[in-house]
Write a protein that holds these residues in place. Structure first.
Motif, PDB file in Angstrom:
ATOM      1  N   LYS A 193       0.823  -1.204   0.000  1.00  0.00           N
ATOM      2  CA  LYS A 193       0.000   0.000   0.000  1.00  0.00           C
ATOM      3  C   LYS A 193       0.862   1.261   0.000  1.00  0.00           C
ATOM      4  O   LYS A 193       0.574   2.235  -0.692  1.00  0.00           O
ATOM      5  CB  LYS A 193      -0.932  -0.021   1.209  1.00  0.00           C
ATOM      6  CG  LYS A 193      -2.020  -1.072   1.133  1.00  0.00           C
ATOM      7  CD  LYS A 193      -2.782  -1.181   2.429  1.00  0.00           C
ATOM      8  CE  LYS A 193      -3.609   0.043   2.684  1.00  0.00           C
ATOM      9  NZ  LYS A 193      -4.450  -0.082   3.897  1.00  0.00           N
ATOM     10  N   THR A 194       1.943   1.220   0.777  1.00  0.00           N
ATOM     11  CA  THR A 194       2.866   2.352   0.773  1.00  0.00           C
ATOM     12  C   THR A 194       3.506   2.525  -0.599  1.00  0.00           C
ATOM     13  O   THR A 194       3.657   3.646  -1.099  1.00  0.00           O
ATOM     14  CB  THR A 194       3.950   2.154   1.843  1.00  0.00           C
ATOM     15  OG1 THR A 194       3.341   1.955   3.105  1.00  0.00           O
ATOM     16  CG2 THR A 194       4.873   3.358   1.918  1.00  0.00           C
ATOM     17  N   ASP A 195       3.880   1.406  -1.237  1.00  0.00           N
ATOM     18  CA  ASP A 195       4.436   1.469  -2.589  1.00  0.00           C
ATOM     19  C   ASP A 195       3.446   2.101  -3.557  1.00  0.00           C
ATOM     20  O   ASP A 195       3.819   2.906  -4.416  1.00  0.00           O
ATOM     21  CB  ASP A 195       4.793   0.062  -3.082  1.00  0.00           C
ATOM     22  CG  ASP A 195       5.933  -0.572  -2.293  1.00  0.00           C
ATOM     23  OD1 ASP A 195       6.696   0.176  -1.655  1.00  0.00           O
ATOM     24  OD2 ASP A 195       6.037  -1.814  -2.313  1.00  0.00           O
ATOM     25  N   MET A 196       2.156   1.731  -3.427  1.00  0.00           N
ATOM     26  CA  MET A 196       1.145   2.251  -4.328  1.00  0.00           C
ATOM     27  C   MET A 196       0.946   3.755  -4.138  1.00  0.00           C
ATOM     28  O   MET A 196       0.795   4.513  -5.101  1.00  0.00           O
ATOM     29  CB  MET A 196      -0.178   1.519  -4.118  1.00  0.00           C
ATOM     30  CG  MET A 196      -1.277   1.948  -5.074  1.00  0.00           C
ATOM     31  SD  MET A 196      -0.862   1.617  -6.811  1.00  0.00           S
ATOM     32  CE  MET A 196      -1.214  -0.141  -6.882  1.00  0.00           C
ATOM     33  N   VAL A 197       0.957   4.197  -2.888  1.00  0.00           N
ATOM     34  CA  VAL A 197       0.827   5.631  -2.620  1.00  0.00           C
ATOM     35  C   VAL A 197       1.998   6.394  -3.228  1.00  0.00           C
ATOM     36  O   VAL A 197       1.824   7.437  -3.875  1.00  0.00           O
ATOM     37  CB  VAL A 197       0.745   5.889  -1.104  1.00  0.00           C
ATOM     38  CG1 VAL A 197       0.809   7.381  -0.814  1.00  0.00           C
ATOM     39  CG2 VAL A 197      -0.539   5.304  -0.534  1.00  0.00           C
ATOM     40  N   ASN A 198       3.214   5.871  -3.049  1.00  0.00           N
ATOM     41  CA  ASN A 198       4.384   6.544  -3.608  1.00  0.00           C
ATOM     42  C   ASN A 198       4.349   6.545  -5.133  1.00  0.00           C
ATOM     43  O   ASN A 198       4.737   7.527  -5.777  1.00  0.00           O
ATOM     44  CB  ASN A 198       5.659   5.856  -3.109  1.00  0.00           C
ATOM     45  CG  ASN A 198       5.886   6.091  -1.633  1.00  0.00           C
ATOM     46  OD1 ASN A 198       5.503   7.122  -1.088  1.00  0.00           O
ATOM     47  ND2 ASN A 198       6.492   5.130  -0.954  1.00  0.00           N
ATOM     48  N   PHE A 199       3.861   5.451  -5.732  1.00  0.00           N
ATOM     49  CA  PHE A 199       3.715   5.402  -7.189  1.00  0.00           C
ATOM     50  C   PHE A 199       2.722   6.458  -7.662  1.00  0.00           C
ATOM     51  O   PHE A 199       2.944   7.143  -8.671  1.00  0.00           O
ATOM     52  CB  PHE A 199       3.250   4.008  -7.610  1.00  0.00           C
ATOM     53  CG  PHE A 199       2.707   3.955  -9.013  1.00  0.00           C
ATOM     54  CD1 PHE A 199       3.559   3.989 -10.105  1.00  0.00           C
ATOM     55  CD2 PHE A 199       1.340   3.876  -9.244  1.00  0.00           C
ATOM     56  CE1 PHE A 199       3.057   3.950 -11.399  1.00  0.00           C
ATOM     57  CE2 PHE A 199       0.837   3.837 -10.535  1.00  0.00           C
ATOM     58  CZ  PHE A 199       1.695   3.865 -11.616  1.00  0.00           C
ATOM     59  N   THR A 200       1.629   6.596  -6.929  1.00  0.00           N
ATOM     60  CA  THR A 200       0.615   7.569  -7.307  1.00  0.00           C
ATOM     61  C   THR A 200       1.158   8.990  -7.216  1.00  0.00           C
ATOM     62  O   THR A 200       0.907   9.833  -8.085  1.00  0.00           O
ATOM     63  CB  THR A 200      -0.626   7.420  -6.415  1.00  0.00           C
ATOM     64  OG1 THR A 200      -1.071   6.064  -6.470  1.00  0.00           O
ATOM     65  CG2 THR A 200      -1.740   8.343  -6.853  1.00  0.00           C
ATOM     66  N   ILE A 201       1.912   9.273  -6.156  1.00  0.00           N
ATOM     67  CA  ILE A 201       2.505  10.605  -5.995  1.00  0.00           C
ATOM     68  C   ILE A 201       3.432  10.912  -7.159  1.00  0.00           C
ATOM     69  O   ILE A 201       3.388  12.002  -7.748  1.00  0.00           O
ATOM     70  CB  ILE A 201       3.259  10.698  -4.656  1.00  0.00           C
ATOM     71  CG1 ILE A 201       2.266  10.709  -3.494  1.00  0.00           C
ATOM     72  CG2 ILE A 201       4.131  11.947  -4.605  1.00  0.00           C
ATOM     73  CD1 ILE A 201       2.916  10.650  -2.137  1.00  0.00           C
ATOM     74  N   GLN A 202       4.273   9.945  -7.520  1.00  0.00           N
ATOM     75  CA  GLN A 202       5.196  10.160  -8.634  1.00  0.00           C
ATOM     76  C   GLN A 202       4.437  10.360  -9.943  1.00  0.00           C
ATOM     77  O   GLN A 202       4.816  11.180 -10.783  1.00  0.00           O
ATOM     78  CB  GLN A 202       6.144   8.958  -8.760  1.00  0.00           C
ATOM     79  CG  GLN A 202       7.110   8.783  -7.603  1.00  0.00           C
ATOM     80  CD  GLN A 202       8.106   9.921  -7.499  1.00  0.00           C
ATOM     81  OE1 GLN A 202       8.439  10.564  -8.490  1.00  0.00           O
ATOM     82  NE2 GLN A 202       8.599  10.182  -6.302  1.00  0.00           N
TER      83      GLN A 202
END
Length: 496
Positions: A193-202
């Protein structure tokens, strides 16, 4: 996804919605950027939004509480009690799946939050396999195959996780105990989930840039409305830069700084103001308010700049005495630079540390030169040894002639970077700065990005201050000219 978010994301179906991501226990908040912007705390929101957009390495990281702290011990006790209770329920005869069903529902919800809009087939499979009503019926008839469900969950995680999580997924597959399986599944899902949030931010960062500029201006104006004196330090900072620029103009009337009317160019004053931040006195509490969010980044660049200046100074001093003899030797310059960087590491905070580091460095450089000369059958006279060590040790002084000369040359390089908008187009560097060109270009690029983004955001706040500083009172334009001033700041051209 809200209408604003859809517009910011360009309506792309490949971007997940942050709003569907619930924070796992121990992970950072994962609210959408739009909801973050709606919070009431202007300063903290402004800092967070600025960090996301300016810091390309910004990312959320799973929060861990050290077990040595009271909070960590309490959390560990509670978690162990929960999983021990689950172990007892699953080990009973017949097994009690009441808590396991709750966990399966949470797993399903989390997996659904990680799906992209295009994952239609996978979403249907989740609904079919993790049908809680069907699972409850299987429990009632003693036909639940928990390992089959867990296997499906792990396969789904494998298809959704980033490659960096593959080793952790493989480790989960090797587990046999159902409680350990569920616990590790939740832990890895939290990371995903943290990876997905960071992907979305990028993914959203390019679309949010212009919106962020307006947002930062709005929030800063709200702060200014509550505290009208909040620009006092910024005004003093710009005034000091203008005074220094005027002193240079008076000393060298032919300098390119002023315009055809003999007035200082606002962009030149702004560039010099930012240059002053790279040699800011850490004891000075009057840091400009408009740059506070980048203070840590600028301090880091300042420390890096000072280390490069000292490194170049050592190279110049060594070359002045032995350059023609030892600098041509293969690997000598690289080895010398490694020694300089290693011994000066962390010596910027205190003068005593810098003196000690330079004293040790003088001995190291002397030894390396002696070894290089010895390999060629020569030697280093004692007088030359003492001179070299003394010159290097004396670099701790800010007014040291060699250090000052290198500092001026580096300063000119950075100013050219700001004026040319690209460190790659800056003029060629004289020796020994040419040996550090890659590092200086990297520093100049990072510095230029901070300056340009700051000027774009805060141009409307700088404009009236600079107008008062640089224009005679009778020539001050009316308020409607401020719009043209802002445009000029954003494009990096003249303000006036």
């Amino acid at each position: 996804m809200s209408a604003q978010r859809k517009e910011a994301a360009g309506g792309s179906a490949d971007l997940p919605s942050l709003e569907t991501l619930d924070s796992p226990i121990g992970s950072p908040p994962t609210a959408s950027l739009s909801s973050l912007m709606d919070l009431e705390n202007c300063v903290s929101n402004l800092s967070l939004a600025h960090e996301i957009l300016v810091n390309r390495d910004f990312c959320f990281k799973p929060q861990t509480t050290p077990i040595t702290t009271l909070e960590g011990r309490v959390k560990d006790i509670v978690h162990r009690a929960f999983w021990d209770s689950l172990q007892e329920e699953l080990s009973s005869d017949p097994p009690n799946f009441s808590h396991a069903l709750v966990l399966l529902q949470e797993v399903k919800t989390t997996l659904e939050s990680l799906l992209l809009p295009g994952h239609v087939r996978l979403r249907a499979q989740l609904d079919e396999v993790l049908d809680l009503e069907l699972i409850r019926q299987q429990v009632d008839h003693g036909a639940l195959d928990l390992h089959r469900l867990v296997g499906f969950i792990i396969n789904t995680m494998t298809s959704l996780c980033a490659p960096v999580r593959d080793p952790e997924i493989r480790a989960v597959r090797d587990l046999k105990d159902p409680v350990e399986l569920l616990r590790e599944i939740f832990r890895v899902l939290g990371l995903m989930k943290t990876d997905m949030v960071n992907f979305t931010i990028q993914s959203l960062r390019p679309h949010l840039l212009q919106q962020a500029v307006q947002y930062e201006r709005l929030k800063f104006q709200q702060i200014l409305d509550k505290e009208p004196a909040y620009l006092n330090n910024t005004a003093a900072w710009l005034q000091a830069a203008a005074s220094e620029e005027m002193s240079v103009f008076r000393a060298w009337p032919d300098s390119p700084g002023p315009d055809s009317r003999g007035l200082l160019r606002p962009t030149a004053v702004l560039n010099w103001a930012f240059m002053r931040l790279l040699c800011w006195d850490p004891q000075d509490q009057k840091y400009p308010e408009t740059v506070l969010m980048d203070q840590a980044r600028l301090d880091h660049l300042s420390r890096r700049l000072q280390m490069l200046i000292l490194e170049a100074s050592v190279l110049l001093l060594t070359s002045a005495q032995f350059g023609g003899v030892v600098f041509s030797l293969c690997g000598f310059v690289g080895k010398l630079r490694q020694s300089v960087a290693a011994l000066l590491e962390g010596s910027h905070s205190r003068e005593a540390d810098l003196k000690r580091a330079l004293l040790e460095l003088g001995g190291t450089v002397q030894q390396q030169v002696t070894e290089a000369l010895g390999a060629q059958g020569g030697g280093l006279p004692q007088e030359s040894q003492n001179l070299l060590r003394g010159q290097i040790s004396d670099l701790w002084r800010n007014n040291n002639p060699v250090r000052a000369l290198i500092g001026e040359r580096v300063q000119g390089f950075l100013l050219a970077t700001l004026q040319g908008c690209s460190a790659k187009r800056s003029p060629e560097l004289p020796f020994p700065l040419g040996l550090l060109r890659a590092e200086l270009a990297e520093l100049g690029t990072a510095f230029g990005q901070i300056v340009r983004f700051n000027q774009t955001v805060f141009g409307p706040f700088y404009a009236p201050i600079l107008r008062k500083l640089l224009l005679p009172p009778e020539q001050t334009e009316p308020a409607e000219d401020s719009r043209q001033t802002e445009v000029d700041l954003n494009t990096g051209q003249r303000l006036i």
